[in-house]
Design a protein around this motif. Structure first.
Motif, mmCIF file in Angstrom:
data_model
loop_
_atom_site.group_PDB
_atom_site.id
_atom_site.type_symbol
_atom_site.label_atom_id
_atom_site.label_comp_id
_atom_site.label_asym_id
_atom_site.label_seq_id
_atom_site.Cartn_x
_atom_site.Cartn_y
_atom_site.Cartn_z
ATOM 1 N N ASP A 55 11.673 -114.506 -130.590
ATOM 2 C CA ASP A 55 12.545 -114.290 -129.439
ATOM 3 C C ASP A 55 13.973 -114.127 -129.952
ATOM 4 O OD1 ASP A 55 13.992 -114.311 -127.093
ATOM 5 O OD2 ASP A 55 13.346 -116.294 -126.463
ATOM 6 N N GLY A 59 15.429 -111.462 -123.844
ATOM 7 C CA GLY A 59 14.567 -111.527 -122.676
ATOM 8 C C GLY A 59 13.191 -110.928 -122.871
ATOM 9 N N GLU A 60 12.818 -110.638 -124.113
ATOM 10 C CA GLU A 60 11.518 -110.034 -124.403
ATOM 11 C C GLU A 60 10.853 -110.717 -125.593
ATOM 12 O OE1 GLU A 60 9.981 -107.731 -122.600
ATOM 13 O OE2 GLU A 60 11.675 -107.539 -121.226
ATOM 14 N N ARG A 102 6.592 -115.596 -121.956
ATOM 15 C CA ARG A 102 6.608 -114.348 -121.186
ATOM 16 C C ARG A 102 6.999 -114.610 -119.737
ATOM 17 N NH1 ARG A 102 1.427 -111.495 -124.103
ATOM 18 N NH2 ARG A 102 2.621 -110.762 -125.907
ATOM 19 N N ARG A 105 10.717 -115.490 -119.922
ATOM 20 C CA ARG A 105 11.464 -114.454 -120.641
ATOM 21 C C ARG A 105 12.281 -115.018 -121.789
ATOM 22 N NH1 ARG A 105 13.726 -109.711 -117.281
ATOM 23 N NH2 ARG A 105 13.634 -108.934 -119.400
#
Length: 110
Positions: A55, A59-60, A102, A105
């Motif tokens: 990460d 945000g992904e 997920r 995020r």
């Protein structure tokens, strides 16, 4: 701080012997100046490529490989380095961290 102790390195390599298993992660790294975080479950025999949940704070969060040498070379403000989370005590398989990350995020404690 040394990113990987010999004991952690041994666990990561042992997990690589059965790389398709949903192992409990071994180690968590983070940037103390930002929101980049890595939760790692195994290490390739080359002693550098590690697999886990990555990460970068965008945000992904995603599953992928990261280089131990590259993590060790990162420098932030005031020459801060990537650190190992000394308080990380994983109890669930990596897939549970992926589902939670997920949904949020970002990597979260579960």
């Amino acid at each position: 701080m040394i990113l990987l102790t010999p004991e952690l390195r041994q666990k990561l390599r042992a997990n690589n012997a059965d790389r398709d298993a949903d192992h409990v992660p071994v180690v968590k790294f983070f940037t103390p100046w930002g929101s980049a975080t890595w939760i790692i479950k195994d290490m390739e025999p080359d002693g550098d490529a590690m697999f886990g949940l990555c990460d970068l704070g965008l945000g992904e969060p995603e599953l992928g490989y990261v280089s131990l040498r590259e993590l060790d070379a990162i420098r932030g403000p005031r020459r801060l380095r990537v650190e190992r989370d000394l308080h990380f005590r994983p109890t669930r398989p990596l897939s549970d961290y992926v589902i939670a990350a997920r949904a949020a995020r970002r990597i979260v404690e579960i």
